[in-house]
Scaffold this motif. Sequence first.
Motif, PDB file in Angstrom:
ATOM      1  N   ASP A  64       5.567  -1.790 -20.591  1.00  9.35           N
ATOM      2  CA  ASP A  64       5.374  -0.375 -20.275  1.00  9.35           C
ATOM      3  C   ASP A  64       5.618  -0.108 -18.814  1.00  9.35           C
ATOM      4  OD1 ASP A  64       4.929   0.407 -22.854  1.00  9.35           O
ATOM      5  OD2 ASP A  64       2.710   0.398 -22.430  1.00  9.35           O
ATOM      6  N   PRO A  65       6.389   1.095 -18.694  1.00 14.39           N
ATOM      7  CA  PRO A  65       6.615   1.384 -17.208  1.00 14.39           C
ATOM      8  C   PRO A  65       5.021   1.617 -16.804  1.00 14.39           C
ATOM      9  CG  PRO A  65       7.838   2.754 -18.389  1.00 14.39           C
ATOM     10  CD  PRO A  65       7.102   1.829 -19.341  1.00 14.39           C
ATOM     11  N   PRO A  66       5.118   1.218 -15.381  1.00 17.85           N
ATOM     12  CA  PRO A  66       3.707   1.139 -14.369  1.00 17.85           C
ATOM     13  C   PRO A  66       3.547   2.783 -14.082  1.00 17.85           C
ATOM     14  CG  PRO A  66       5.642   0.462 -12.992  1.00 17.85           C
ATOM     15  CD  PRO A  66       6.000   0.515 -14.479  1.00 17.85           C
ATOM     16  N   THR A  67       2.192   3.171 -14.099  1.00 16.01           N
ATOM     17  CA  THR A  67       1.602   4.474 -13.695  1.00 16.01           C
ATOM     18  C   THR A  67       0.773   4.425 -12.400  1.00 16.01           C
ATOM     19  OG1 THR A  67      -0.170   4.469 -15.276  1.00 16.01           O
ATOM     20  CG2 THR A  67       2.017   5.592 -15.713  1.00 16.01           C
ATOM     21  N   VAL A 100      13.923   1.770  -9.227  1.00 15.74           N
ATOM     22  CA  VAL A 100      12.789   1.166  -8.975  1.00 15.74           C
ATOM     23  C   VAL A 100      11.532   2.112  -9.362  1.00 15.74           C
ATOM     24  CG1 VAL A 100      13.784  -0.485  -7.338  1.00 15.74           C
ATOM     25  CG2 VAL A 100      12.409   1.331  -6.632  1.00 15.74           C
ATOM     26  N   TYR A 101      10.655   1.086  -9.633  1.00 17.30           N
ATOM     27  CA  TYR A 101       9.222   1.800  -9.816  1.00 17.30           C
ATOM     28  C   TYR A 101       8.595   1.400  -8.592  1.00 17.30           C
ATOM     29  CZ  TYR A 101       9.723   3.398 -14.827  1.00 17.30           C
ATOM     30  OH  TYR A 101      10.044   3.949 -15.904  1.00 17.30           O
ATOM     31  N   LEU A 102       8.201   2.387  -7.821  1.00 25.20           N
ATOM     32  CA  LEU A 102       7.825   2.241  -6.611  1.00 25.20           C
ATOM     33  C   LEU A 102       6.321   2.612  -6.298  1.00 25.20           C
ATOM     34  CD1 LEU A 102       8.239   1.390  -3.516  1.00 25.20           C
ATOM     35  CD2 LEU A 102       9.108   3.573  -2.969  1.00 25.20           C
ATOM     36  N   CYS A 103       5.282   1.968  -5.726  1.00 27.09           N
ATOM     37  CA  CYS A 103       3.957   2.395  -5.288  1.00 27.09           C
ATOM     38  C   CYS A 103       4.058   3.320  -4.032  1.00 27.09           C
ATOM     39  CB  CYS A 103       3.195   1.135  -5.266  1.00 27.09           C
ATOM     40  SG  CYS A 103       1.474   1.754  -4.502  1.00 27.09           S
ATOM     41  N   SER A 104       3.348   4.621  -3.917  1.00 27.57           N
ATOM     42  CA  SER A 104       3.327   5.337  -2.983  1.00 27.57           C
ATOM     43  C   SER A 104       2.265   4.895  -1.952  1.00 27.57           C
ATOM     44  CB  SER A 104       2.857   6.748  -3.608  1.00 27.57           C
ATOM     45  OG  SER A 104       1.572   6.525  -4.197  1.00 27.57           O
ATOM     46  N   GLY A 105       1.707   3.823  -2.314  1.00 22.66           N
ATOM     47  CA  GLY A 105       0.556   3.521  -1.161  1.00 22.66           C
ATOM     48  C   GLY A 105       1.117   2.134  -0.557  1.00 22.66           C
ATOM     49  N   CYS A 106       1.197   0.763  -1.344  1.00 20.71           N
ATOM     50  CA  CYS A 106       1.394  -0.352  -0.866  1.00 20.71           C
ATOM     51  C   CYS A 106       2.966  -0.585  -0.778  1.00 20.71           C
ATOM     52  CB  CYS A 106       0.762  -1.585  -1.238  1.00 20.71           C
ATOM     53  SG  CYS A 106       0.945  -1.819  -3.072  1.00 20.71           S
ATOM     54  N   ARG A 107       3.887   0.448  -1.398  1.00 28.92           N
ATOM     55  CA  ARG A 107       5.481   0.233  -1.524  1.00 28.92           C
ATOM     56  C   ARG A 107       5.588  -1.003  -2.415  1.00 28.92           C
ATOM     57  NH1 ARG A 107       7.975   4.073   0.088  1.00 28.92           N
ATOM     58  NH2 ARG A 107       9.806   2.797   0.934  1.00 28.92           N
ATOM     59  N   ALA A 108       4.660  -1.550  -3.246  1.00 24.16           N
ATOM     60  CA  ALA A 108       5.161  -2.744  -4.339  1.00 24.16           C
ATOM     61  C   ALA A 108       6.155  -1.742  -5.055  1.00 24.16           C
ATOM     62  CB  ALA A 108       3.863  -2.990  -5.111  1.00 24.16           C
ATOM     63  N   TYR A 109       7.013  -2.824  -5.652  1.00 27.24           N
ATOM     64  CA  TYR A 109       8.088  -2.021  -6.306  1.00 27.24           C
ATOM     65  C   TYR A 109       8.470  -3.165  -7.335  1.00 27.24           C
ATOM     66  CZ  TYR A 109      11.477  -4.684  -3.457  1.00 27.24           C
ATOM     67  OH  TYR A 109      12.109  -5.511  -2.753  1.00 27.24           O
ATOM     68  N   VAL A 110       9.363  -2.535  -8.459  1.00 27.11           N
ATOM     69  CA  VAL A 110       9.967  -3.295  -9.505  1.00 27.11           C
ATOM     70  C   VAL A 110      11.150  -2.751  -9.999  1.00 27.11           C
ATOM     71  CG1 VAL A 110       8.585  -2.304 -11.588  1.00 27.11           C
ATOM     72  CG2 VAL A 110       9.640  -4.657 -11.699  1.00 27.11           C
ATOM     73  N   GLY A 111      12.327  -3.453 -10.302  1.00 28.69           N
ATOM     74  CA  GLY A 111      13.686  -2.934 -10.781  1.00 28.69           C
ATOM     75  C   GLY A 111      13.463  -2.588 -12.317  1.00 28.69           C
ATOM     76  N   GLY A 154       9.979  -6.299 -14.870  1.00 27.12           N
ATOM     77  CA  GLY A 154       8.485  -6.994 -14.632  1.00 27.12           C
ATOM     78  C   GLY A 154       7.404  -6.030 -14.359  1.00 27.12           C
ATOM     79  N   THR A 155       6.759  -6.914 -13.399  1.00 26.38           N
ATOM     80  CA  THR A 155       5.368  -6.041 -13.141  1.00 26.38           C
ATOM     81  C   THR A 155       5.808  -5.817 -11.452  1.00 26.38           C
ATOM     82  OG1 THR A 155       4.475  -8.245 -12.445  1.00 26.38           O
ATOM     83  CG2 THR A 155       3.938  -7.404 -14.716  1.00 26.38           C
ATOM     84  N   LEU A 156       4.879  -4.873 -10.923  1.00 25.81           N
ATOM     85  CA  LEU A 156       5.014  -4.303  -9.425  1.00 25.81           C
ATOM     86  C   LEU A 156       4.790  -5.627  -8.651  1.00 25.81           C
ATOM     87  CD1 LEU A 156       3.179  -1.031  -9.412  1.00 25.81           C
ATOM     88  CD2 LEU A 156       5.680  -1.478  -8.995  1.00 25.81           C
TER      89      LEU A 156
END
Length: 167
Positions: free
Chosen positions: A38-41, A70-81, A91-93
């Motif tokens: 599932d897409p990360p939230t 990408v899915y991008l975290c607004s805090g630590c900027r972790a991401y996944v394509g 995959g996972t962030l």
Amino acid sequence: MIILGIDPRSKSKDRLDAPAPLPHVSRRALARVKDRIDPPTDCPHCGECVGLVSNAEVYNGREYGNWPYVYLCSGCRAYVGLHPDTDLPLGTLADRNTRDERKHTKFLFKTITDERFGADRDAAYLWLAERMGIEPKACHFGFFDVAQCERAAGIIREALSGRRARP
């Protein structure tokens, strides 16, 4: 008006209504994705919200690839394509440390894949899953955290050095 998720602006019945900023989502592309996640939230690294954005936000204002999202975290900027033409993550962030470990371990994996499995990635992934004691569908670097990468790297290094790798 959207009927059954089909975007009427599209000439193709294959294309679905897509979340912004995606231009479309393809039914065929969705069907090709095995072992969907599932897409990360929320970010597993910092707990902040995750959004769907152009990868230009990661790559200093420049988009890369045919499906530059990408899915991008607004805090630590972790991401996944994303898988091409879908809203599904590859995959996972991954934060910087996770991305670095994945890259390093994938390099080792490619080496053993070429040397021991005749470049047959499927066979190499099955071998690694067995050694790690995980399901083959969970054995992919895009799903691994740092500890799993380190464990996989150890197994691969041991095998490359000629010793028998333990599960």
